[in-house]
Design a protein around this motif. Structure first.
Motif, PDB file in Angstrom:
ATOM      1  N   THR A  56      -4.706   5.545 -41.572  1.00  0.00           N
ATOM      2  CA  THR A  56      -3.450   5.629 -42.312  1.00  0.00           C
ATOM      3  C   THR A  56      -3.533   6.810 -43.260  1.00  0.00           C
ATOM      4  N   SER A  57      -2.610   7.759 -43.092  1.00  0.00           N
ATOM      5  CA  SER A  57      -2.602   8.944 -43.943  1.00  0.00           C
ATOM      6  C   SER A  57      -1.985   8.622 -45.298  1.00  0.00           C
ATOM      7  N   SER A  58      -2.362   9.404 -46.315  1.00  0.00           N
ATOM      8  CA  SER A  58      -1.875   9.217 -47.693  1.00  0.00           C
ATOM      9  C   SER A  58      -2.169   7.803 -48.187  1.00  0.00           C
ATOM     10  N   ALA A  59      -3.380   7.333 -47.932  1.00  0.00           N
ATOM     11  CA  ALA A  59      -3.796   5.995 -48.348  1.00  0.00           C
ATOM     12  C   ALA A  59      -5.315   5.954 -48.419  1.00  0.00           C
ATOM     13  N   THR A  60      -5.844   5.005 -49.176  1.00  0.00           N
ATOM     14  CA  THR A  60      -7.284   4.797 -49.256  1.00  0.00           C
ATOM     15  C   THR A  60      -7.586   3.308 -49.131  1.00  0.00           C
ATOM     16  N   GLU A  61      -8.811   3.017 -48.740  1.00  0.00           N
ATOM     17  CA  GLU A  61      -9.253   1.633 -48.634  1.00  0.00           C
ATOM     18  C   GLU A  61      -9.934   1.223 -49.938  1.00  0.00           C
TER      19      GLU A  61
ATOM     20  N   ASN B 240      -1.764  11.958 -51.884  1.00  0.00           N
ATOM     21  CA  ASN B 240      -2.519  13.036 -51.255  1.00  0.00           C
ATOM     22  C   ASN B 240      -2.501  12.873 -49.742  1.00  0.00           C
ATOM     23  N   PRO B 241      -1.917  13.830 -48.989  1.00  0.00           N
ATOM     24  CA  PRO B 241      -1.855  13.683 -47.525  1.00  0.00           C
ATOM     25  C   PRO B 241      -3.226  13.704 -46.867  1.00  0.00           C
ATOM     26  N   LEU B 242      -4.246  14.179 -47.582  1.00  0.00           N
ATOM     27  CA  LEU B 242      -5.585  14.214 -47.015  1.00  0.00           C
ATOM     28  C   LEU B 242      -6.376  12.941 -47.295  1.00  0.00           C
ATOM     29  N   ASP B 243      -5.819  12.024 -48.078  1.00  0.00           N
ATOM     30  CA  ASP B 243      -6.445  10.714 -48.235  1.00  0.00           C
ATOM     31  C   ASP B 243      -6.208   9.920 -46.950  1.00  0.00           C
ATOM     32  N   ILE B 244      -7.277   9.337 -46.411  1.00  0.00           N
ATOM     33  CA  ILE B 244      -7.176   8.618 -45.141  1.00  0.00           C
ATOM     34  C   ILE B 244      -7.885   7.275 -45.282  1.00  0.00           C
ATOM     35  N   ALA B 245      -7.231   6.216 -44.858  1.00  0.00           N
ATOM     36  CA  ALA B 245      -7.813   4.875 -44.907  1.00  0.00           C
ATOM     37  C   ALA B 245      -8.081   4.390 -43.490  1.00  0.00           C
ATOM     38  N   ILE B 246      -9.192   3.664 -43.341  1.00  0.00           N
ATOM     39  CA  ILE B 246      -9.532   3.066 -42.057  1.00  0.00           C
ATOM     40  C   ILE B 246      -9.125   1.599 -42.073  1.00  0.00           C
ATOM     41  N   SER B 247      -8.376   1.185 -41.078  1.00  0.00           N
ATOM     42  CA  SER B 247      -8.053  -0.228 -40.897  1.00  0.00           C
ATOM     43  C   SER B 247      -8.795  -0.721 -39.668  1.00  0.00           C
ATOM     44  N   GLY B 248      -9.859  -1.479 -39.904  1.00  0.00           N
ATOM     45  CA  GLY B 248     -10.671  -1.955 -38.798  1.00  0.00           C
ATOM     46  C   GLY B 248     -12.056  -1.338 -38.821  1.00  0.00           C
ATOM     47  N   PRO B 249     -12.816  -1.512 -37.739  1.00  0.00           N
ATOM     48  CA  PRO B 249     -14.194  -1.014 -37.699  1.00  0.00           C
ATOM     49  C   PRO B 249     -14.265   0.507 -37.659  1.00  0.00           C
ATOM     50  N   GLY B 250     -15.402   1.026 -38.129  1.00  0.00           N
ATOM     51  CA  GLY B 250     -15.647   2.456 -38.014  1.00  0.00           C
ATOM     52  C   GLY B 250     -15.945   3.113 -39.343  1.00  0.00           C
ATOM     53  N   PHE B 251     -16.554   4.295 -39.260  1.00  0.00           N
ATOM     54  CA  PHE B 251     -16.908   5.091 -40.430  1.00  0.00           C
ATOM     55  C   PHE B 251     -16.505   6.540 -40.175  1.00  0.00           C
ATOM     56  N   PHE B 252     -16.146   7.241 -41.248  1.00  0.00           N
ATOM     57  CA  PHE B 252     -15.955   8.675 -41.148  1.00  0.00           C
ATOM     58  C   PHE B 252     -17.320   9.333 -40.957  1.00  0.00           C
ATOM     59  N   ARG B 253     -17.359  10.335 -40.104  1.00  0.00           N
ATOM     60  CA  ARG B 253     -18.605  11.062 -39.857  1.00  0.00           C
ATOM     61  C   ARG B 253     -18.611  12.313 -40.730  1.00  0.00           C
TER      62      ARG B 253
ATOM     63  N   THR C 205     -16.461  -6.175 -44.704  1.00  0.00           N
ATOM     64  CA  THR C 205     -15.119  -6.723 -44.491  1.00  0.00           C
ATOM     65  C   THR C 205     -14.080  -5.698 -44.922  1.00  0.00           C
ATOM     66  N   GLN C 206     -12.853  -5.861 -44.413  1.00  0.00           N
ATOM     67  CA  GLN C 206     -11.791  -4.910 -44.690  1.00  0.00           C
ATOM     68  C   GLN C 206     -11.326  -5.000 -46.138  1.00  0.00           C
ATOM     69  N   GLY C 207     -11.183  -3.820 -46.784  1.00  0.00           N
ATOM     70  CA  GLY C 207     -10.586  -3.762 -48.114  1.00  0.00           C
ATOM     71  C   GLY C 207      -9.094  -3.528 -48.015  1.00  0.00           C
ATOM     72  N   ASN C 208      -8.381  -3.762 -49.101  1.00  0.00           N
ATOM     73  CA  ASN C 208      -6.942  -3.527 -49.124  1.00  0.00           C
ATOM     74  C   ASN C 208      -6.640  -2.038 -48.974  1.00  0.00           C
ATOM     75  N   ILE C 209      -5.495  -1.722 -48.366  1.00  0.00           N
ATOM     76  CA  ILE C 209      -5.050  -0.338 -48.208  1.00  0.00           C
ATOM     77  C   ILE C 209      -4.032  -0.020 -49.299  1.00  0.00           C
ATOM     78  N   SER C 210      -4.330   1.031 -50.088  1.00  0.00           N
ATOM     79  CA  SER C 210      -3.438   1.430 -51.183  1.00  0.00           C
ATOM     80  C   SER C 210      -2.881   2.825 -50.912  1.00  0.00           C
ATOM     81  N   PRO C 211      -1.563   3.016 -51.049  1.00  0.00           N
ATOM     82  CA  PRO C 211      -0.968   4.340 -50.812  1.00  0.00           C
ATOM     83  C   PRO C 211      -1.317   5.314 -51.926  1.00  0.00           C
ATOM     84  N   THR C 212      -1.383   6.599 -51.579  1.00  0.00           N
ATOM     85  CA  THR C 212      -1.628   7.664 -52.553  1.00  0.00           C
ATOM     86  C   THR C 212      -0.627   8.789 -52.315  1.00  0.00           C
TER      87      THR C 212
END
Length: 427
Positions: A381-386, A78-91, A69-76
């Protein structure tokens, strides 16, 4: 005696407490997905088949299923922090060994590659020499921190209004240093092949008609580069063309005139400008399309040119579709790459290997890779993490329930022991 049922209940409750404890321990782990212990009852096989009076022999843990399930998105910051909203995984890639994660905490290594805390490379699509994304086989993403090369100006455009009430200049011979020899001038900053900035000034010299006469308005147009007349095909130094306005004040590009009509093309005399030493010759196409001659004061309504000087990479961020866009000190932007996402038919079939990483299995199915925001994949979402999707309140309640169940199963064993002791003491 039913010691087996009670013992299986103790084992199942203990396993559930392990799962709950792991969820609570990872309540602050970025991208963590909480798990749930799922149980199944157990019955002994019977040669006579099933019967209405069949009694189960306990419980077992059928599976430990992660909850994607989706976790909350928190801003950071760091411009390289990236959060996913919805399905999918980083490869992710470890020298070709592929894994998948929801943890978007990344940074640049000493070679400019985007990596996570374990040193695994984030993969995606690179950028070709033309600046376009090369969609194909994903590769480790690399941020090119080299200076952006300059681009020499090839086109310049201005939209102006020339006052139809203006008179013909009193000095007949055009001289860029004498305001009485021209009607109006428009400066434009342009760049040579080395990125040096120059001032291209365009002068409008009214030739006809003379107010209060009616009819078209005509202008000879001259240009200078840093004060030096440009080279043209007209034979007159600096004269780049002629403009004709009709009785409605609009530019008439089809009017028959002695010299070139807009847009104008001319060469920049780079060698005559000391600040341009070493720069290659270049040709400029100058347009005044959209300009007017109304009975109003001169105005500059639009100005554009396509050149720029060199620039250093100052910052970059990732768009919703995974495009990494760099911003340079010269005000330009450039695409540096594109993050891709992968999804699976059955994410619960993925095998967890620790460090917030999963690998595909036969149960998960093959990865379905694509660009974020497409094919059912989530957005970035850039500058954010899940955040972890662990529900602390729910887990604490589950822990109390599991503890009570454990105690109840222990009580059944105790009761069975008392019954057995009574039987042993019979005489």
């Amino acid at each position: 005696m039913s010691f087996g049922q009670g013992l299986s209940g103790l084992n199942a409750s203990s396993k559930q407490l392990d799962v709950i404890g792991n969820n609570i321990a990872n309540a602050q782990t970025v991208g963590f997905k909480a798990a749930q212990a799922q149980f199944a009852d157990v019955y002994a096989n019977s040669l006579n088949g099933s019967g209405a009076g069949q009694v189960g022999i306990g419980v077992k843990v059928a599976t430990v299923a992660q909850q994607f399930t989706q976790g909350n998105i928190s801003p950071t910051q760091n411009p390289l922090d990236i959060a996913i909203s919805g399905p999918g995984f980083f490869r992710m890639s470890d020298n070709g060994a592929v894994s998948y994660t929801r943890n978007g905490q990344f940074h640049l290594d000493d070679n400019g590659f985007i990596v996570n805390a374990q040193g695994l490379n984030l993969t995606g699509y690179p950028v070709g020499s033309t600046g376009l994304i090369l969609a194909g086989t994903p590769v480790p993403l690399h941020i090119n921190t080299a200076d952006q090369p300059p681009k020499a100006t090839t086109e310049a455009d201005t939209i102006i209004n020339l006052d139809s009430r203006a008179t013909i200049p009193t000095v007949p011979a055009f001289n860029p240093l004498d305001p009485n020899s021209y009607t109006q001038k428009t400066p434009v900053d342009i760049y040579d092949t080395l990125g040096n900035k120059h001032t291209l000034e365009t002068f409008y010299v009214k030739t006809a008609p003379v107010p209060p006469a009616t009819g078209v308005g005509e202008y000879d147009i001259y240009s200078t580069l840093d004060g030096v007349p440009v080279v043209t095909a007209t034979g007159t130094p600096g004269l780049i063309g002629h403009a004709v306005f009709d009785t409605l004040g609009k530019l008439d590009p089809l009017a028959t005139t002695p010299v070139t009509t807009p847009p104008f093309t001319f060469s920049m005399d780079i060698g005559a400008v000391t600040t341009a030493a070493g720069a290659a010759p270049q040709t400029i196409t100058y347009s005044i399309t959209g300009s007017t001659q109304f009975g109003a004061a001169y105005s500059l309504n639009a100005l554009h040119q396509d050149g720029f000087t060199s620039g250093k990479l100052s910052k970059f961020n990732t768009g919703k579709d995974g495009t990494i866009l760099g911003t340079y000190t010269n005000g330009q932007t450039a695409v540096l790459g594109q993050v891709i996402l992968s999804n699976f038919t059955d994410p619960n079939g993925l095998q967890s290997i620790g460090d917030n990483q999963w690998v595909e299995t036969s149960e998960s199915g093959p990865p379905l890779a694509g660009v974020p925001s497409s094919s059912g994949l989530g957005t970035l979402t850039s500058s954010a993490t899940e955040d972890s999707n662990t529900d602390l309140t729910g887990e604490l309640v589950n822990m109390i329930t599991a503890q009570r169940v454990y105690q109840a199963n222990a009580q059944t064993i105790k009761t069975e022991d008392q019954i057995l002791q009574t039987l042993v003491n019979l005489r």
